[in-house]
Design a protein around this motif. Structure first.
Motif, PDB file in Angstrom:
ATOM      1  N   MET A   1       0.838  -1.209   0.000  1.00 33.67           N
ATOM      2  CA  MET A   1       0.000   0.000   0.000  1.00 33.67           C
ATOM      3  C   MET A   1       0.871   1.257   0.000  1.00 33.67           C
ATOM      4  O   MET A   1       1.878   1.316   0.705  1.00 33.67           O
ATOM      5  N   ILE A   2       0.464   2.244  -0.787  1.00 32.11           N
ATOM      6  CA  ILE A   2       1.212   3.505  -0.859  1.00 32.11           C
ATOM      7  C   ILE A   2       0.494   4.572  -0.041  1.00 32.11           C
ATOM      8  O   ILE A   2      -0.717   4.741  -0.134  1.00 32.11           O
ATOM      9  N   ARG A   3       1.262   5.266   0.781  1.00 31.91           N
ATOM     10  CA  ARG A   3       0.744   6.371   1.583  1.00 31.91           C
ATOM     11  C   ARG A   3       1.506   7.638   1.217  1.00 31.91           C
ATOM     12  O   ARG A   3       2.671   7.595   0.853  1.00 31.91           O
ATOM     13  N   ARG A   4       0.831   8.753   1.373  1.00 32.19           N
ATOM     14  CA  ARG A   4       1.484  10.050   1.192  1.00 32.19           C
ATOM     15  C   ARG A   4       1.755  10.649   2.552  1.00 32.19           C
ATOM     16  O   ARG A   4       0.883  10.690   3.423  1.00 32.19           O
ATOM     17  N   LEU A   5       2.987  11.100   2.772  1.00 31.36           N
ATOM     18  CA  LEU A   5       3.356  11.733   4.032  1.00 31.36           C
ATOM     19  C   LEU A   5       3.881  13.136   3.775  1.00 31.36           C
ATOM     20  O   LEU A   5       4.792  13.332   2.968  1.00 31.36           O
ATOM     21  N   LYS A   6       3.301  14.103   4.471  1.00 29.67           N
ATOM     22  CA  LYS A   6       3.833  15.451   4.414  1.00 29.67           C
ATOM     23  C   LYS A   6       5.177  15.494   5.138  1.00 29.67           C
ATOM     24  O   LYS A   6       5.500  14.581   5.907  1.00 29.67           O
ATOM     25  N   TYR A   7       5.921  16.556   4.921  1.00 30.22           N
ATOM     26  CA  TYR A   7       7.279  16.646   5.457  1.00 30.22           C
ATOM     27  C   TYR A   7       7.332  16.356   6.964  1.00 30.22           C
ATOM     28  O   TYR A   7       8.162  15.564   7.419  1.00 30.22           O
ATOM     29  N   HIS A   8       6.439  16.971   7.727  1.00 34.75           N
ATOM     30  CA  HIS A   8       6.492  16.816   9.189  1.00 34.75           C
ATOM     31  C   HIS A   8       6.064  15.426   9.656  1.00 34.75           C
ATOM     32  O   HIS A   8       6.244  15.071  10.819  1.00 34.75           O
ATOM     33  N   GLU A   9       5.493  14.622   8.744  1.00 35.95           N
ATOM     34  CA  GLU A   9       5.058  13.273   9.095  1.00 35.95           C
ATOM     35  C   GLU A   9       6.107  12.204   8.775  1.00 35.95           C
ATOM     36  O   GLU A   9       5.951  11.043   9.143  1.00 35.95           O
ATOM     37  N   ILE A  10       7.177  12.588   8.108  1.00 33.92           N
ATOM     38  CA  ILE A  10       8.183  11.617   7.657  1.00 33.92           C
ATOM     39  C   ILE A  10       9.017  11.115   8.830  1.00 33.92           C
ATOM     40  O   ILE A  10       9.487  11.902   9.659  1.00 33.92           O
ATOM     41  N   ASP A  11       9.212   9.804   8.887  1.00 39.03           N
ATOM     42  CA  ASP A  11      10.164   9.207   9.820  1.00 39.03           C
ATOM     43  C   ASP A  11      11.515   9.208   9.093  1.00 39.03           C
ATOM     44  O   ASP A  11      11.788   8.322   8.280  1.00 39.03           O
ATOM     45  N   PHE A  12      12.347  10.196   9.374  1.00 35.85           N
ATOM     46  CA  PHE A  12      13.573  10.365   8.603  1.00 35.85           C
ATOM     47  C   PHE A  12      14.615   9.284   8.892  1.00 35.85           C
ATOM     48  O   PHE A  12      15.493   9.047   8.059  1.00 35.85           O
ATOM     49  N   VAL A  13      14.516   8.634  10.024  1.00 37.53           N
ATOM     50  CA  VAL A  13      15.414   7.502  10.289  1.00 37.53           C
ATOM     51  C   VAL A  13      15.098   6.372   9.306  1.00 37.53           C
ATOM     52  O   VAL A  13      15.986   5.832   8.641  1.00 37.53           O
ATOM     53  N   LYS A  14      13.824   6.039   9.187  1.00 30.38           N
ATOM     54  CA  LYS A  14      13.416   4.974   8.260  1.00 30.38           C
ATOM     55  C   LYS A  14      13.630   5.395   6.810  1.00 30.38           C
ATOM     56  O   LYS A  14      14.025   4.582   5.967  1.00 30.38           O
ATOM     57  N   TYR A  15      13.357   6.655   6.521  1.00 32.92           N
ATOM     58  CA  TYR A  15      13.555   7.153   5.154  1.00 32.92           C
ATOM     59  C   TYR A  15      15.028   7.021   4.750  1.00 32.92           C
ATOM     60  O   TYR A  15      15.348   6.502   3.670  1.00 32.92           O
ATOM     61  N   SER A  16      15.925   7.459   5.631  1.00 37.87           N
ATOM     62  CA  SER A  16      17.359   7.394   5.329  1.00 37.87           C
ATOM     63  C   SER A  16      17.842   5.952   5.220  1.00 37.87           C
ATOM     64  O   SER A  16      18.674   5.635   4.359  1.00 37.87           O
ATOM     65  N   GLN A  17      17.317   5.082   6.058  1.00 39.46           N
ATOM     66  CA  GLN A  17      17.697   3.668   5.987  1.00 39.46           C
ATOM     67  C   GLN A  17      17.265   3.065   4.660  1.00 39.46           C
ATOM     68  O   GLN A  17      18.011   2.282   4.054  1.00 39.46           O
ATOM     69  N   CYS A  18      16.071   3.425   4.219  1.00 44.96           N
ATOM     70  CA  CYS A  18      15.580   2.922   2.936  1.00 44.96           C
ATOM     71  C   CYS A  18      16.489   3.390   1.799  1.00 44.96           C
ATOM     72  O   CYS A  18      16.868   2.605   0.922  1.00 44.96           O
ATOM     73  N   LEU A  19      16.849   4.663   1.810  1.00 47.41           N
ATOM     74  CA  LEU A  19      17.749   5.195   0.776  1.00 47.41           C
ATOM     75  C   LEU A  19      19.110   4.518   0.823  1.00 47.41           C
ATOM     76  O   LEU A  19      19.657   4.115  -0.215  1.00 47.41           O
ATOM     77  N   ASP A  20      19.676   4.397   2.014  1.00 49.58           N
ATOM     78  CA  ASP A  20      21.022   3.830   2.164  1.00 49.58           C
ATOM     79  C   ASP A  20      21.098   2.386   1.687  1.00 49.58           C
ATOM     80  O   ASP A  20      22.134   1.937   1.186  1.00 49.58           O
ATOM     81  N   PRO A  39      13.589  23.599   0.106  1.00 50.30           N
ATOM     82  CA  PRO A  39      13.317  23.753   1.545  1.00 50.30           C
ATOM     83  C   PRO A  39      11.828  23.880   1.854  1.00 50.30           C
ATOM     84  O   PRO A  39      11.143  24.730   1.281  1.00 50.30           O
ATOM     85  N   ASN A  40      11.351  22.991   2.731  1.00 50.58           N
ATOM     86  CA  ASN A  40       9.950  22.975   3.174  1.00 50.58           C
ATOM     87  C   ASN A  40       8.942  22.706   2.060  1.00 50.58           C
ATOM     88  O   ASN A  40       7.736  22.897   2.250  1.00 50.58           O
ATOM     89  N   GLN A  41       9.443  22.259   0.925  1.00 46.38           N
ATOM     90  CA  GLN A  41       8.522  22.014  -0.189  1.00 46.38           C
ATOM     91  C   GLN A  41       8.774  20.646  -0.830  1.00 46.38           C
ATOM     92  O   GLN A  41       8.941  20.528  -2.034  1.00 46.38           O
ATOM     93  N   TRP A  42       8.799  19.635   0.011  1.00 48.45           N
ATOM     94  CA  TRP A  42       8.815  18.270  -0.500  1.00 48.45           C
ATOM     95  C   TRP A  42       8.185  17.337   0.520  1.00 48.45           C
ATOM     96  O   TRP A  42       8.172  17.616   1.713  1.00 48.45           O
ATOM     97  N   GLU A  43       7.637  16.268   0.027  1.00 49.69           N
ATOM     98  CA  GLU A  43       7.020  15.245   0.846  1.00 49.69           C
ATOM     99  C   GLU A  43       7.373  13.894   0.235  1.00 49.69           C
ATOM    100  O   GLU A  43       8.177  13.833  -0.700  1.00 49.69           O
ATOM    101  N   ILE A  44       6.821  12.796   0.749  1.00 49.80           N
ATOM    102  CA  ILE A  44       7.185  11.502   0.188  1.00 49.80           C
ATOM    103  C   ILE A  44       5.967  10.603   0.026  1.00 49.80           C
ATOM    104  O   ILE A  44       4.951  10.774   0.704  1.00 49.80           O
ATOM    105  N   LEU A  45       6.097   9.657  -0.886  1.00 46.27           N
ATOM    106  CA  LEU A  45       5.182   8.536  -0.987  1.00 46.27           C
ATOM    107  C   LEU A  45       5.917   7.326  -0.417  1.00 46.27           C
ATOM    108  O   LEU A  45       7.105   7.124  -0.697  1.00 46.27           O
ATOM    109  N   VAL A  46       5.217   6.519   0.380  1.00 45.34           N
ATOM    110  CA  VAL A  46       5.834   5.385   1.074  1.00 45.34           C
ATOM    111  C   VAL A  46       5.076   4.102   0.749  1.00 45.34           C
ATOM    112  O   VAL A  46       3.829   4.080   0.793  1.00 45.34           O
ATOM    113  N   TYR A  47       5.808   3.050   0.442  1.00 38.42           N
ATOM    114  CA  TYR A  47       5.226   1.738   0.183  1.00 38.42           C
ATOM    115  C   TYR A  47       5.368   0.880   1.435  1.00 38.42           C
ATOM    116  O   TYR A  47       6.493   0.635   1.907  1.00 38.42           O
ATOM    117  N   ASN A  48       4.204   0.454   1.980  1.00 35.95           N
ATOM    118  CA  ASN A  48       4.184  -0.313   3.233  1.00 35.95           C
ATOM    119  C   ASN A  48       4.986   0.421   4.312  1.00 35.95           C
ATOM    120  O   ASN A  48       4.888   1.627   4.446  1.00 35.95           O
TER     121      ASN A  48
END
Length: 303
Positions: A1-20, A39-48
């Motif tokens: 499932m894909i979810r949309r997360l605004k900037y302040h909703e992002i778990d940046f630890v998990k995001y960085s781990q996924c990228l790495d 700056p302040n103008q990006w968000e992410i789509l997350v799978y599961n």
């Protein structure tokens, strides 16, 4: 499932781990780079649970959010442990159906069934410098053999942003608006002060005649700018600077030329014998955006 997360909703630890841990790893998708370029103008789509992520930068026009690639950010797209065309298509479908997209690039590691317009980019992968140099074209090698007079009166220097600022402003090509230059300069300045960006300059008779800007992160060194004084173009200072950076970093870092669609630029880059690594891009006209805006509003899908 894909979810949309605004900037302040992002778990940046998990995001960085996924990228790495991703197969498509790129410096341009990191939190640090996107905070500089959008700056302040990006968000992410997350799978599961961050099994795959897709950063989505945007601008606002008349209160409407429009997906648009930031300056100096070449590739984004989907990042996952193993590239999966089905997952990539789900992200693409979500992007197309819930956003107004002006320009959005995928990356060279994303496979898609949907046919996108392809753009060129060139990379040199880590290897001993001697082997990399041996593949340079005969013309590039000739350009790197400076004659005695130039050799005796030239040098390469690492310079600061303040030393570079005026030279960039006077020699940056291809800008259509004055505020474009201000936007580029802000990115260069911020990246430099955060120690991601380095400026290397070629001096001839104590005068700066060529310079490059290189961004380093994620085991990549990316060419984010080449600037040349037209009066001295025959001295091949740009070739010397790029070769110097490759010599210093290629054993441990990928060298990313960050482009290659303009014919004379492509010819210049190909002289270093890099690998062609094309990537897909979504691009819609302003007319198309107006048509799609009405459709999204009717469906209640516009974020």
């Amino acid at each position: 499932m894909i979810r949309r997360l605004k900037y302040h909703e992002i778990d940046f630890v998990k995001y960085s781990q996924c990228l790495d841990n991703s197969e498509q790893r790129k410096y341009s998708a990191t939190k640090e780079f996107l905070n500089i370029t959008a700056p302040n103008q990006w968000e992410i789509l997350v799978y599961n649970d961050y099994e795959a992520v897709m950063p989505v930068p945007f601008v606002r026009k008349y209160g409407v959010k429009i997906v648009h690639n930031p300056k100096l950010c070449q590739q984004l797209g989907v990042f996952s442990a193993k590239d999966d065309v089905k997952v990539n298509e789900q992200f693409l479908d979500y992007l197309e159906n819930y956003y107004l997209v002006r320009v959005y690039p995928f990356n060279d590691g994303n496979e898609l069934h949907t046919k996108l317009r392809m753009k060129k980019n060139f990379l040199i992968y880590p290897e001993a410098y001697d082997k990399v140099y041996a593949r340079y074209s005969p013309k590039r090698k000739r350009k790197l053999r400076l004659d005695e007079e130039v050799l005796n009166h030239s040098e390469i220097r690492t310079v600061s942003y303040n030393e570079m600022k005026l030279f960039i402003e006077c020699n940056m090509l291809g800008l259509s608006k004055e505020n474009d230059l201000a936007g580029f300069m802000k990115i260069y300045e911020t990246s430099y002060h955060l120690k991601y960006l380095r400026f290397l300059a070629f001096y001839y008779h104590d005068k700066m005649i060529n310079a490059i800007a290189v961004y380093s992160d994620c085991n990549m060194v990316a060419l984010l700018g080449t600037f040349s004084d037209k009066e001295y173009v025959k001295l091949s200072g740009a070739s010397v600077l790029i070769d110097q950076i490759i010599k210093e970093t290629i054993e441990t870092h990928i060298f990313d030329f960050e482009g290659g669609d303009i014919p004379n630029i492509e010819e210049f880059f190909r002289g270093f014998r890099p690998e062609l690594k094309p990537y897909g891009i979504i691009e819609y006209s302003k007319k198309d955006l107006f048509k799609k805006l009405g459709s999204l509003l009717l469906k209640g899908r516009l974020f």
